[in-house]
Design a protein around this motif. Structure first.
Motif, PDB file in Angstrom:
ATOM      1  N   LEU A  19     -84.334 -94.444 -68.277  1.00 43.01           N
ATOM      2  CA  LEU A  19     -84.578 -95.885 -68.123  1.00 43.01           C
ATOM      3  C   LEU A  19     -83.368 -96.691 -68.597  1.00 43.01           C
ATOM      4  O   LEU A  19     -82.965 -97.653 -67.954  1.00 43.01           O
ATOM      5  CB  LEU A  19     -85.837 -96.290 -68.904  1.00 43.01           C
ATOM      6  CG  LEU A  19     -86.270 -97.735 -68.744  1.00 43.01           C
ATOM      7  CD1 LEU A  19     -86.630 -98.035 -67.310  1.00 43.01           C
ATOM      8  CD2 LEU A  19     -87.443 -98.038 -69.645  1.00 43.01           C
ATOM      9  N   VAL A  20     -82.742 -96.281 -69.701  1.00 39.46           N
ATOM     10  CA  VAL A  20     -81.552 -96.967 -70.212  1.00 39.46           C
ATOM     11  C   VAL A  20     -80.403 -96.830 -69.227  1.00 39.46           C
ATOM     12  O   VAL A  20     -79.671 -97.794 -68.959  1.00 39.46           O
ATOM     13  CB  VAL A  20     -81.173 -96.415 -71.603  1.00 39.46           C
ATOM     14  CG1 VAL A  20     -79.790 -96.878 -72.017  1.00 39.46           C
ATOM     15  CG2 VAL A  20     -82.192 -96.823 -72.634  1.00 39.46           C
ATOM     16  N   LEU A  21     -80.231 -95.644 -68.631  1.00 40.37           N
ATOM     17  CA  LEU A  21     -79.162 -95.427 -67.657  1.00 40.37           C
ATOM     18  C   LEU A  21     -79.373 -96.284 -66.411  1.00 40.37           C
ATOM     19  O   LEU A  21     -78.431 -96.893 -65.889  1.00 40.37           O
ATOM     20  CB  LEU A  21     -79.068 -93.942 -67.281  1.00 40.37           C
ATOM     21  CG  LEU A  21     -78.432 -93.033 -68.324  1.00 40.37           C
ATOM     22  CD1 LEU A  21     -78.528 -91.581 -67.900  1.00 40.37           C
ATOM     23  CD2 LEU A  21     -76.988 -93.429 -68.543  1.00 40.37           C
ATOM     24  N   MET A  62     -92.196 -81.688 -77.763  1.00 44.92           N
ATOM     25  CA  MET A  62     -93.045 -82.652 -77.124  1.00 44.92           C
ATOM     26  C   MET A  62     -92.340 -84.005 -77.026  1.00 44.92           C
ATOM     27  O   MET A  62     -92.668 -84.767 -76.139  1.00 44.92           O
ATOM     28  CB  MET A  62     -94.312 -82.743 -77.962  1.00 44.92           C
ATOM     29  CG  MET A  62     -95.272 -83.750 -77.535  1.00 44.92           C
ATOM     30  SD  MET A  62     -96.280 -83.122 -76.274  1.00 44.92           S
ATOM     31  CE  MET A  62     -97.833 -83.124 -76.577  1.00 44.92           C
ATOM     32  N   THR A  63     -91.452 -84.269 -77.924  1.00 45.96           N
ATOM     33  CA  THR A  63     -90.771 -85.557 -77.890  1.00 45.96           C
ATOM     34  C   THR A  63     -89.600 -85.552 -76.919  1.00 45.96           C
ATOM     35  O   THR A  63     -89.036 -86.603 -76.639  1.00 45.96           O
ATOM     36  CB  THR A  63     -90.250 -85.919 -79.294  1.00 45.96           C
ATOM     37  OG1 THR A  63     -89.365 -84.901 -79.720  1.00 45.96           O
ATOM     38  CG2 THR A  63     -91.372 -86.119 -80.256  1.00 45.96           C
ATOM     39  N   ARG A  64     -89.313 -84.366 -76.377  1.00 49.64           N
ATOM     40  CA  ARG A  64     -88.195 -84.318 -75.448  1.00 49.64           C
ATOM     41  C   ARG A  64     -88.516 -85.059 -74.170  1.00 49.64           C
ATOM     42  O   ARG A  64     -87.646 -85.707 -73.592  1.00 49.64           O
ATOM     43  CB  ARG A  64     -87.855 -82.854 -75.106  1.00 49.64           C
ATOM     44  CG  ARG A  64     -87.145 -82.163 -76.253  1.00 49.64           C
ATOM     45  CD  ARG A  64     -86.661 -80.815 -75.848  1.00 49.64           C
ATOM     46  NE  ARG A  64     -87.799 -79.882 -75.952  1.00 49.64           N
ATOM     47  CZ  ARG A  64     -87.818 -78.682 -75.468  1.00 49.64           C
ATOM     48  NH1 ARG A  64     -86.779 -78.222 -74.832  1.00 49.64           N
ATOM     49  NH2 ARG A  64     -88.864 -77.920 -75.605  1.00 49.64           N
ATOM     50  N   ALA A 100     -88.222 -88.885 -74.724  1.00 51.47           N
ATOM     51  CA  ALA A 100     -86.830 -89.209 -74.988  1.00 51.47           C
ATOM     52  C   ALA A 100     -86.026 -89.148 -73.693  1.00 51.47           C
ATOM     53  O   ALA A 100     -85.151 -89.993 -73.431  1.00 51.47           O
ATOM     54  CB  ALA A 100     -86.242 -88.261 -76.017  1.00 51.47           C
ATOM     55  N   GLY A 101     -86.289 -88.181 -72.831  1.00 54.44           N
ATOM     56  CA  GLY A 101     -85.609 -88.064 -71.547  1.00 54.44           C
ATOM     57  C   GLY A 101     -85.954 -89.238 -70.646  1.00 54.44           C
ATOM     58  O   GLY A 101     -85.094 -89.776 -69.943  1.00 54.44           O
TER      59      GLY A 101
END
Length: 147
Positions: A12-14, A1-3, A6-7
């Motif tokens: 967003l960082v990229l 569920m945290t995937r 995290a994705g």
């Protein structure tokens, strides 16, 4: 569920990184054009005007200034109290240990003697002419180079 979060955070960082790289690209520096130096209209063989000498300080005006500084009440005379009073603060700085070896009269004896020597008419006040005799001796000029 945290995937999934995290994705999304990674995406967003990229995107943010790509945005900063795109905004931070190097640009060619802007070259400012300097105006040409002003041409001096001097004909060949024409002489330039001489540069005037700098004015020098008049020793009399220096002495008048020195007298005015010492004459605290501005009455045109310097009393012994006016001449000794400015020396009290430096004395207090010198006499810090209180061992009794340096008294004010001992420290001020040169000033009192100088005052009495300069007071030629003996009226316990110095006129500008009398005060001028107490001026410190000028220091000898040192050569500009050590050659």
């Amino acid at each position: 569920m945290t995937r999934f979060p995290a994705g999304a955070a990674s995406a967003l960082v990229l995107v943010t990184g790509a945005f900063f790289i795109w905004q931070g690209r190097a640009q060619a520096p802007e070259v400012l054009q300097t105006p040409p130096p002003a041409a001096v209209a001097i004909q060949p063989g024409q002489a330039l005007a001489p540069i005037p000498a700098a004015p020098s300080a008049d020793p009399k005006s220096k002495e008048d200034m020195r007298f005015a500084i010492a004459d605290k009440n501005g009455d045109g005379r310097i009393t012994l109290a006016e001449m000794v009073e400015p020396r009290r603060k430096p004395f207090a700085k010198l006499y810090v240990n209180g061992d009794g070896k340096l008294g004010f009269e001992e420290w001020a004896v040169k000033t009192i003697d100088k005052f009495e020597d300069a007071d030629s008419d003996g009226n316990k006040a110095l006129t500008p002419a009398e005060y001028a005799t107490t001026a410190p001796k000028p220091k000898k000029a040192r050569p500009a180079c050590g050659c």
